[in-house]
Design an enzyme around this catalytic site. Structure first.
Site, PDB file in Angstrom:
ATOM      1  CB  CYS A   1      -0.928   0.035   1.209  1.00 19.91           C
ATOM      2  SG  CYS A   1      -1.919   1.544   1.252  1.00 19.91           S
TER       3      CYS A   1
ATOM      4  CB  CYS B   1      -1.890   4.925   4.438  1.00 24.63           C
ATOM      5  SG  CYS B   1      -3.478   4.308   3.846  1.00 24.63           S
TER       6      CYS B   1
ATOM      7  CB  CYS C   1      -5.014  -0.274   2.268  1.00 19.59           C
ATOM      8  SG  CYS C   1      -5.606   1.433   2.352  1.00 19.59           S
TER       9      CYS C   1
END
Lengths: 114, 201
Positions: free
Chosen positions: B105, B108, B110
């Protein structure tokens, strides 16, 4: 193994949360989402804005600090908890902790400034 | 636990801010402290990569399930009662002889919580998030996984709406194994793509 600036952190079998407040911040976010206060996309945007800031530690140890900052900003934006209110209450909690004898539960009522 | 020092309690600034938020949110009726404890316990002890390993082992054992997982991973995973809390969609990406899949990700962190639990520290840290896309082969080598030069690496960038689960290739010499036995060969990292399934001992 030599480690350089962009090295991946060692994959030690670290606990999921390294301090209780991290678990609480995580769980509050999940609970507030379940309550419908924000969508998961809104949350990801808020968290992403924090972790993208320069100065994020390359070993990821400050991840939940970013998580908390993202939660605070989202709650402020939603008008649920303003920064000033959180600052005031956090200071009260710190005073309460300081005034609580060791081994006793920390209660907000113990804040001598109350 | 015994302490032989007797200074006062201290809350570090982060812990104090979390308490402050809890106080405000509880007063407003937005959270229930008991429910918060349940969520923490669930993520610390009940949800983890064992869930994902069961999904992969079933796909290895049952071609109809594998096909369903390929077409509609969200439903196929929910059928085993692993439900995403965030309403996210799941996509299963299958490793083949030609292609290895790797999940990141970049935005961030995820991650497919319902099947893998919470992400490891390295998954959330800037070096992995930036380098997995630029230099996946180099990243895999740091994890001790050297792939043949002709094998393609496909990197999947997760979002809040779509999370990926890597289905590693079934190791050889596991014919006739039960799903429980197979699940033991499937590590968290194999389902992120930074490892492959273990060979039978």
């Amino acid at each position: 193994m030599s480690r350089h600036e962009g090295a991946l952190p060692d994959d030690i079998d670290e606990p999921v949360f390294s301090e209780p407040w991290q678990a609480e911040a995580f769980a509050m976010t999940v609970a507030l989402h379940d309550k419908g206060l924000f969508s998961w996309s809104e949350w990801a945007d808020s968290l992403s804005a924090e972790v993208k800031k320069p100065g994020a530690a390359s070993d990821g140890h400050d991840y939940y600090e970013h998580w908390l900052a993202a939660l605070e900003k989202l709650l402020a934006a939603k008008g649920v908890a303003g920064k000033g209110d959180v600052d005031t209450l956090a200071a009260a909690w710190e005073r309460a902790a300081h005034a609580t004898p060791h081994g006793k539960p920390i209660l907000l009522e113990n804040d001598p400034g109350l | 636990m015994s302490h032989d020092h007797d200074h006062d309690n201290e809350l570090d600034p982060f812990a104090a801010r979390v308490r402050a938020l809890e106080t405000i949110l509880t007063e407003k009726g937005l959270i229930d402290p008991a429910a918060i404890d349940v969520i923490v316990d669930t993520y610390e002890t009940k949800i983890g990569p064992r869930n994902g390993a069961r999904v992969v082992a079933k796909a290895w054992s049952d071609p109809a399930y594998a096909d369903w997982l390929k077409r509609d991973a969200t439903a196929a995973i929910e059928s085993l009662s692993y439900t995403g809390r965030q309403g996210e969609h799941m996509q299963a990406v299958f490793n083949t002889e030609e292609t290895h899949n790797l999940v990141v990700c970049t935005l961030c962190s995820c991650y497919p919580w319902s099947v893998l639990g919470l992400p490891p520290v390295w998954y959330k840290a800037p070096p992995y998030r930036s380098r997995a896309v630029i230099d996946p082969r180099g990243v895999l080598e740091e994890f001790g996984l050297t792939l043949p030069a002709e094998k393609k690496i496909r990197v999947w960038d997760s979002t809040a709406e779509l999370r990926y689960l890597v289905v590693p290739m079934r190791p050889q010499n596991t014919e006739g194994w039960s799903e429980e036995q197979l699940a033991e060969l499937i590590s968290r990292d194999a389902m992120i793509g930074t490892a492959v399934a273990k060979a039978p001992a």
